[in-house]
Design a protein around this motif. Structure first.
Motif, PDB file in Angstrom:
ATOM      1  N   ASN A 106       0.827  -1.217   0.000  1.00  0.00           N
ATOM      2  CA  ASN A 106       0.000   0.000   0.000  1.00  0.00           C
ATOM      3  C   ASN A 106       0.861   1.267   0.000  1.00  0.00           C
ATOM      4  O   ASN A 106       0.412   2.312  -0.462  1.00  0.00           O
ATOM      5  N   THR A 107       2.087   1.188   0.503  1.00  0.00           N
ATOM      6  CA  THR A 107       2.964   2.362   0.492  1.00  0.00           C
ATOM      7  C   THR A 107       3.401   2.712  -0.927  1.00  0.00           C
ATOM      8  O   THR A 107       3.710   3.856  -1.222  1.00  0.00           O
ATOM      9  N   LYS A 108       3.409   1.687  -1.794  1.00  0.00           N
ATOM     10  CA  LYS A 108       3.766   1.911  -3.202  1.00  0.00           C
ATOM     11  C   LYS A 108       2.527   1.941  -4.091  1.00  0.00           C
ATOM     12  O   LYS A 108       2.651   2.062  -5.318  1.00  0.00           O
ATOM     13  N   ASN A 109       1.354   1.797  -3.459  1.00  0.00           N
ATOM     14  CA  ASN A 109       0.095   1.850  -4.211  1.00  0.00           C
ATOM     15  C   ASN A 109       0.078   0.805  -5.332  1.00  0.00           C
ATOM     16  O   ASN A 109      -0.401   1.076  -6.433  1.00  0.00           O
ATOM     17  N   THR A 110       0.597  -0.393  -5.029  1.00  0.00           N
ATOM     18  CA  THR A 110       0.799  -1.406  -6.051  1.00  0.00           C
ATOM     19  C   THR A 110       0.389  -2.783  -5.530  1.00  0.00           C
ATOM     20  O   THR A 110       0.615  -3.098  -4.352  1.00  0.00           O
ATOM     21  N   VAL A 111      -0.185  -3.574  -6.419  1.00  0.00           N
ATOM     22  CA  VAL A 111      -0.502  -4.970  -6.123  1.00  0.00           C
ATOM     23  C   VAL A 111       0.236  -5.832  -7.148  1.00  0.00           C
ATOM     24  O   VAL A 111       0.445  -5.407  -8.289  1.00  0.00           O
ATOM     25  N   TYR A 112       0.633  -7.027  -6.720  1.00  0.00           N
ATOM     26  CA  TYR A 112       1.462  -7.899  -7.544  1.00  0.00           C
ATOM     27  C   TYR A 112       0.813  -9.277  -7.700  1.00  0.00           C
ATOM     28  O   TYR A 112       0.050  -9.721  -6.835  1.00  0.00           O
ATOM     29  N   LEU A 113       1.150  -9.934  -8.791  1.00  0.00           N
ATOM     30  CA  LEU A 113       0.764 -11.331  -8.969  1.00  0.00           C
ATOM     31  C   LEU A 113       1.999 -12.082  -9.456  1.00  0.00           C
ATOM     32  O   LEU A 113       2.437 -11.904 -10.600  1.00  0.00           O
ATOM     33  N   GLN A 114       2.569 -12.886  -8.559  1.00  0.00           N
ATOM     34  CA  GLN A 114       3.714 -13.722  -8.911  1.00  0.00           C
ATOM     35  C   GLN A 114       3.176 -15.034  -9.464  1.00  0.00           C
ATOM     36  O   GLN A 114       2.429 -15.736  -8.776  1.00  0.00           O
ATOM     37  N   MET A 115       3.568 -15.349 -10.682  1.00  0.00           N
ATOM     38  CA  MET A 115       3.060 -16.541 -11.357  1.00  0.00           C
ATOM     39  C   MET A 115       4.219 -17.497 -11.619  1.00  0.00           C
ATOM     40  O   MET A 115       5.154 -17.148 -12.338  1.00  0.00           O
ATOM     41  N   ASN A 116       4.150 -18.674 -11.019  1.00  0.00           N
ATOM     42  CA  ASN A 116       5.190 -19.681 -11.154  1.00  0.00           C
ATOM     43  C   ASN A 116       4.645 -20.923 -11.849  1.00  0.00           C
ATOM     44  O   ASN A 116       3.433 -21.148 -11.879  1.00  0.00           O
ATOM     45  N   ASN A 117       5.553 -21.731 -12.372  1.00  0.00           N
ATOM     46  CA  ASN A 117       5.172 -22.976 -13.044  1.00  0.00           C
ATOM     47  C   ASN A 117       4.037 -22.728 -14.041  1.00  0.00           C
ATOM     48  O   ASN A 117       3.012 -23.415 -14.016  1.00  0.00           O
ATOM     49  N   LEU A 118       4.228 -21.750 -14.890  1.00  0.00           N
ATOM     50  CA  LEU A 118       3.179 -21.356 -15.827  1.00  0.00           C
ATOM     51  C   LEU A 118       2.900 -22.452 -16.842  1.00  0.00           C
ATOM     52  O   LEU A 118       3.799 -23.199 -17.255  1.00  0.00           O
ATOM     53  N   LYS A 119       1.638 -22.524 -17.222  1.00  0.00           N
ATOM     54  CA  LYS A 119       1.162 -23.520 -18.177  1.00  0.00           C
ATOM     55  C   LYS A 119       0.561 -22.811 -19.391  1.00  0.00           C
ATOM     56  O   LYS A 119       0.098 -21.669 -19.276  1.00  0.00           O
ATOM     57  N   PRO A 120       0.527 -23.468 -20.542  1.00  0.00           N
ATOM     58  CA  PRO A 120      -0.079 -22.830 -21.727  1.00  0.00           C
ATOM     59  C   PRO A 120      -1.505 -22.359 -21.475  1.00  0.00           C
ATOM     60  O   PRO A 120      -1.923 -21.327 -22.034  1.00  0.00           O
ATOM     61  N   GLU A 121      -2.241 -23.062 -20.632  1.00  0.00           N
ATOM     62  CA  GLU A 121      -3.625 -22.656 -20.345  1.00  0.00           C
ATOM     63  C   GLU A 121      -3.713 -21.406 -19.483  1.00  0.00           C
ATOM     64  O   GLU A 121      -4.810 -20.873 -19.268  1.00  0.00           O
ATOM     65  N   ASP A 122      -2.582 -20.901 -18.991  1.00  0.00           N
ATOM     66  CA  ASP A 122      -2.571 -19.622 -18.274  1.00  0.00           C
ATOM     67  C   ASP A 122      -2.517 -18.443 -19.236  1.00  0.00           C
ATOM     68  O   ASP A 122      -2.616 -17.289 -18.811  1.00  0.00           O
ATOM     69  N   THR A 123      -2.342 -18.711 -20.521  1.00  0.00           N
ATOM     70  CA  THR A 123      -2.308 -17.649 -21.518  1.00  0.00           C
ATOM     71  C   THR A 123      -3.619 -16.876 -21.524  1.00  0.00           C
ATOM     72  O   THR A 123      -4.699 -17.462 -21.645  1.00  0.00           O
ATOM     73  N   ALA A 124      -3.531 -15.558 -21.364  1.00  0.00           N
ATOM     74  CA  ALA A 124      -4.717 -14.711 -21.270  1.00  0.00           C
ATOM     75  C   ALA A 124      -4.278 -13.255 -21.126  1.00  0.00           C
ATOM     76  O   ALA A 124      -3.090 -12.974 -20.908  1.00  0.00           O
ATOM     77  N   VAL A 125      -5.235 -12.358 -21.209  1.00  0.00           N
ATOM     78  CA  VAL A 125      -5.026 -10.978 -20.784  1.00  0.00           C
ATOM     79  C   VAL A 125      -5.377 -10.916 -19.299  1.00  0.00           C
ATOM     80  O   VAL A 125      -6.457 -11.356 -18.893  1.00  0.00           O
ATOM     81  N   TYR A 126      -4.455 -10.411 -18.518  1.00  0.00           N
ATOM     82  CA  TYR A 126      -4.637 -10.329 -17.071  1.00  0.00           C
ATOM     83  C   TYR A 126      -5.015  -8.900 -16.689  1.00  0.00           C
ATOM     84  O   TYR A 126      -4.339  -7.942 -17.088  1.00  0.00           O
ATOM     85  N   TYR A 127      -6.079  -8.787 -15.903  1.00  0.00           N
ATOM     86  CA  TYR A 127      -6.594  -7.502 -15.455  1.00  0.00           C
ATOM     87  C   TYR A 127      -6.542  -7.414 -13.937  1.00  0.00           C
ATOM     88  O   TYR A 127      -6.884  -8.381 -13.252  1.00  0.00           O
ATOM     89  N   CYS A 128      -6.165  -6.258 -13.426  1.00  0.00           N
ATOM     90  CA  CYS A 128      -6.359  -6.024 -11.996  1.00  0.00           C
ATOM     91  C   CYS A 128      -7.603  -5.153 -11.818  1.00  0.00           C
ATOM     92  O   CYS A 128      -8.005  -4.429 -12.734  1.00  0.00           O
ATOM     93  N   ALA A 129      -8.176  -5.255 -10.645  1.00  0.00           N
ATOM     94  CA  ALA A 129      -9.422  -4.553 -10.375  1.00  0.00           C
ATOM     95  C   ALA A 129      -9.528  -4.238  -8.885  1.00  0.00           C
ATOM     96  O   ALA A 129      -8.944  -4.926  -8.050  1.00  0.00           O
ATOM     97  N   ALA A 130     -10.305  -3.192  -8.593  1.00  0.00           N
ATOM     98  CA  ALA A 130     -10.476  -2.733  -7.217  1.00  0.00           C
ATOM     99  C   ALA A 130     -11.930  -2.882  -6.793  1.00  0.00           C
ATOM    100  O   ALA A 130     -12.844  -2.523  -7.549  1.00  0.00           O
ATOM    101  N   ALA A 131     -12.123  -3.414  -5.585  1.00  0.00           N
ATOM    102  CA  ALA A 131     -13.455  -3.593  -5.024  1.00  0.00           C
ATOM    103  C   ALA A 131     -13.546  -2.868  -3.687  1.00  0.00           C
ATOM    104  O   ALA A 131     -12.774  -3.168  -2.776  1.00  0.00           O
ATOM    105  N   PHE A 132     -14.515  -1.945  -3.578  1.00  0.00           N
ATOM    106  CA  PHE A 132     -14.703  -1.229  -2.315  1.00  0.00           C
ATOM    107  C   PHE A 132     -15.435  -2.111  -1.301  1.00  0.00           C
ATOM    108  O   PHE A 132     -15.194  -2.035  -0.098  1.00  0.00           O
TER     109      PHE A 132
END
Length: 125
Positions: free
Chosen positions: A74-100
């Protein structure tokens, strides 16, 4: 309202790793639960992971649990997604989103009011 910008997508071989980021260019993410979704052509946007306001709770889709990790600074106003052992089925457009709030539950895209433009992740076999 918060404006979100994703980065860090790209092309990786199966079994590899990527770390995608989502930074707020306007507003502060500390007021929001932050989620990651992904979408492929012709399919609905799919829940990937969520992290609550202080980071005390996380949830993952079954397809990524144990391989992906969501975190936030929160100090950097940033969220991360670390993705390991990726598979071909993980291929996609990735979106982040905010929920109040979690009106429809955090796994539903309907709960999220602000979205980034997306970043492409392609996993080759």
């Amino acid at each position: 309202q918060v404006q979100l910008v994703e980065s860090g997508g790209g092309l990786v071989q199966a079994g590899g790793s990527l770390n995608v980021s989502c930074a707020a260019s306007k507003g502060t993410i500390s007021k929001y639960a932050m989620g990651w979704f992904r979408q492929t052509p012709g399919k609905e946007r799919e829940f990937v992971a969520v992290i609550t306001w202080s980071g005390g709770y996380t949830d993952y889709a079954a397809s990524v649990k144990g391989r992906f990790a969501i975190s936030r600074d929160n100090t950097k106003n940033t969220v991360y997604l670390q993705m390991n052992n990726l598979k071909p089925e993980d291929t996609a457009v990735y979106y982040c989103a905010a929920a109040f709030t979690s009106t429809y539950g955090f796994r539903s895209a309907l709960s999220y009011t602000d979205w980034g433009q997306g970043t492409q992740v392609t996993v080759s076999s």
